[in-house]
Design a protein around this motif. Structure first.
Motif, PDB file in Angstrom:
ATOM      1  N   MET A 198       8.549  37.211  26.321  1.00 24.78           N
ATOM      2  CA  MET A 198       8.642  35.980  25.521  1.00 24.78           C
ATOM      3  C   MET A 198       9.894  35.210  25.915  1.00 24.78           C
ATOM      4  N   THR A 199       9.708  33.953  26.131  1.00 20.89           N
ATOM      5  CA  THR A 199      10.831  33.104  26.506  1.00 20.89           C
ATOM      6  C   THR A 199      11.622  32.720  25.268  1.00 20.89           C
ATOM      7  N   GLU A 200      12.885  33.067  25.277  1.00 18.73           N
ATOM      8  CA  GLU A 200      13.739  32.771  24.127  1.00 18.73           C
ATOM      9  C   GLU A 200      14.553  31.513  24.416  1.00 18.73           C
TER      10      GLU A 200
ATOM     11  N   SER B 147      15.960  39.020  26.200  1.00 16.86           N
ATOM     12  CA  SER B 147      16.437  38.531  24.906  1.00 16.86           C
ATOM     13  C   SER B 147      17.951  38.576  24.921  1.00 16.86           C
ATOM     14  N   TYR B 148      18.561  37.576  24.304  1.00 14.06           N
ATOM     15  CA  TYR B 148      20.019  37.436  24.348  1.00 14.06           C
ATOM     16  C   TYR B 148      20.611  37.683  22.966  1.00 14.06           C
ATOM     17  N   HIS B 149      21.667  38.490  22.946  1.00 14.47           N
ATOM     18  CA  HIS B 149      22.333  38.805  21.678  1.00 14.47           C
ATOM     19  C   HIS B 149      23.819  38.520  21.826  1.00 14.47           C
ATOM     20  N   ASP B 150      24.391  37.799  20.880  1.00 14.05           N
ATOM     21  CA  ASP B 150      25.837  37.548  20.958  1.00 14.05           C
ATOM     22  C   ASP B 150      26.529  37.972  19.664  1.00 14.05           C
TER      23      ASP B 150
ATOM     24  N   ASN C  11      16.604  49.464  26.720  1.00 13.55           N
ATOM     25  CA  ASN C  11      16.835  48.796  28.009  1.00 13.55           C
ATOM     26  C   ASN C  11      17.721  47.555  27.851  1.00 13.55           C
ATOM     27  N   ALA C  12      18.916  47.768  27.274  1.00 12.31           N
ATOM     28  CA  ALA C  12      19.863  46.667  27.095  1.00 12.31           C
ATOM     29  C   ALA C  12      20.979  46.771  28.129  1.00 12.31           C
ATOM     30  N   LYS C  13      21.488  45.626  28.566  1.00 10.11           N
ATOM     31  CA  LYS C  13      22.657  45.599  29.437  1.00 10.11           C
ATOM     32  C   LYS C  13      23.768  44.868  28.703  1.00 10.11           C
ATOM     33  N   VAL C  14      24.997  45.377  28.888  1.00  7.19           N
ATOM     34  CA  VAL C  14      26.156  44.730  28.282  1.00  7.19           C
ATOM     35  C   VAL C  14      26.694  43.684  29.245  1.00  7.19           C
TER      36      VAL C  14
ATOM     37  N   ASP D 172      15.647  44.259  29.220  1.00  2.88           N
ATOM     38  CA  ASP D 172      14.883  43.561  28.172  1.00  2.88           C
ATOM     39  C   ASP D 172      15.833  42.808  27.248  1.00  2.88           C
ATOM     40  N   HIS D 173      17.087  43.310  27.167  1.00  2.00           N
ATOM     41  CA  HIS D 173      18.063  42.693  26.276  1.00  2.00           C
ATOM     42  C   HIS D 173      19.416  42.582  26.986  1.00  2.00           C
TER      43      HIS D 173
END
Lengths: 160, 288
Positions: A1-3, B7-10, B26-29, B48-49
């Motif tokens: 999904m494109t965010e 997906s982006y998390h801040d 499967n997240a990268k910092v 993925d993140h």
């Protein structure tokens, strides 16, 4: 999904707001979303320096920065160097010293040198060469670029 | 040359960042992005993140704790380069950081990012080994500290769990007047070094070496502390012959072999770089 995210950023003193995919890097955002195509993209993996911009007054490779990361920050691009139709002394020095050949690396060279000459108004030739070591000119026009940088430093010192 | 979809998390706090890493698969910092972004652009990594630490408060600082300089993991390399405290207490790091990338990358790149990326030719990685750094790692089970020597477990693989974050690096300072030298060989300024050497020397009142640290970078899968060469030098009066002998020990290591640089060439460079680093360090010793 494109965010997607809404990004508010000040570029060359002007406020912009645009939606972008979170995976979009800053160079594509500047070029495609804001129409500021002065920032060039060469290698897109942080080697060539063509996409150098200033982020909160410090140079950065815009291909190695996500657009979402600059939300709320200030950017300066090549379009922000001249004062209207009056060229910056650095630009004049590039013109007068044959600092441009094809011109592709020029935006990154100028933004890099804006920071260098701000932090070190009287650099040696070696300091200039180290300063632009992260910017590739495939015309190999380094002699003219270094001469232009040193000439610009002289012109800027005379003005200040 | 565009990053893959993620997906982006801040997160705004360390607790929030740790909880995200515990929850997301499967997240990268993302620290300074000067290694991760090229890897994303070239799609060497497909997370993925992405958890961006850029807005986490309180991870960027350089502090003096008396015997050591304590650096927050998100401290930018540029701030290390321009820190008077680093120049005074950790001159080896101040010298080495000048060979880390270019001004544009040091403005963004962080010490914590470089240590976790753990490129064996990275200057900060070599210096952390040379100075016997201690790392503070935070995760859902609390904080733990680890000597840097235990951090690399394999090529570019740090001893850290997917839900943990490196938060602080403690770099012990050597006594005032110690000698230091960092040298590296790269094809172009700012490129990854084919071989580097970091040397620290402390000389006692009688002119003999009281303490020595010699580390090679870029030649093996992780920085190599040359304890055999260090032991050879301690108690000796420093001179060219001693440094040449230390260099010869460095020339006998098991070095990495790859398509561009054969192991034999890395070994030769290791001998030369280590000797040069020691000569440089000796020239900077201030006798008590």
């Amino acid at each position: 999904m494109t965010e997607m995210r809404k990004i508010s950023v000040k570029v060359n003193g002007k406020a912009y707001e645009a939606e972008a995919e979170v995976r979009m890097h800053l160079a594509d955002f500047l070029r495609q979303k804001l129409g500021l195509t002065g920032t060039h993209l060469g290698c897109e993996h942080g080697v060539c320096g063509a996409c150098t911009i200033l982020l909160d007054g410090r140079t950065a490779r815009s291909c190695l920065t996500l657009a979402v990361q600059v939300d709320g920050h200030e950017i300066m691009t090549i379009e922000g160097i001249a004062d209207g139709d009056t060229l910056h002394p650095l630009q004049e020095a590039f013109r007068d010293n044959h600092g441009l050949q094809c011109g592709f690396c020029t935006p990154g060279m100028l933004t890099t040198l804006i920071e260098l000459l701000r932090d070190n108004p009287d650099p040696t030739e070696e300091e200039v060469r180290i300063g632009i070591s992260g910017n590739l000119c495939r015309c190999t026009g380094y002699q003219g670029i270094v001469a232009a940088a040193l000439d610009a430093a002289k012109r800027m010192r005379a003005l200040s | 040359m565009k990053p893959p979809v993620f997906s982006y998390h801040d997160p705004r706090s360390l607790a929030e960042a740790v909880s995200l890493l515990g929850r997301l698969e499967n997240a990268k910092v993302l620290a300074g992005g000067q290694s991760l972004m090229p890897m994303l652009n070239m799609r060497y990594v497909l997370p993925d993140h992405v958890v961006d630490l850029g807005r986490v408060e309180g991870l960027a600082y350089i502090r003096d704790d008396g015997e050591a300089v304590v650096v927050g993991a998100m401290t930018r390399q540029r701030d290390i380069e321009f820190s008077p405290l680093v120049k005074e207490k950790l001159p080896l790091l101040a010298e080495a950081i000048l060979s880390t990338g270019h001004r544009q990358t040091r403005n963004r790149g962080t010490i914590g990012g470089s240590l976790c990326h753990l490129d064996p030719s990275a200057e900060q990685v070599t210096v952390a080994a040379a100075l016997d750094a201690t790392l503070t790692i935070e995760g859902p089970r609390g904080r733990r500290t680890m000597p840097f020597a235990e951090f690399p477990v394999a090529f570019m693989t740090p001893n850290i769990e997917p839900d943990e974050l490196l938060v602080e690096i403690r770099l012990p300072a050597w006594p005032k007047g110690h000698g230091y030298g960092f040298v590296e060989f790269a094809r172009r300024h700012g490129d990854f070094a084919i071989a580097s050497a970091a040397a620290l020397l402390q000389v006692d009142g009688s002119g003999k070496i009281a303490r020595a640290s010699l580390t090679l970078g870029g030649v093996d899968t992780a920085p190599l502390r040359m304890t055999e060469a260090e032991e050879l030098m301690v108690g000796q009066v420093p001179d060219e012959g001693l440094f040449r002998a230390a260099g010869e020990i460095c020339g006998r290591i098991e070095a990495m072999d790859d398509a561009l640089v054969p192991a034999s060439y890395r070994r030769k460079l290791a001998a030369v770089m280590s000797r040069r680093a020691l000569v440089l360090a000796q020239g900077r010793v201030e006798r008590p």
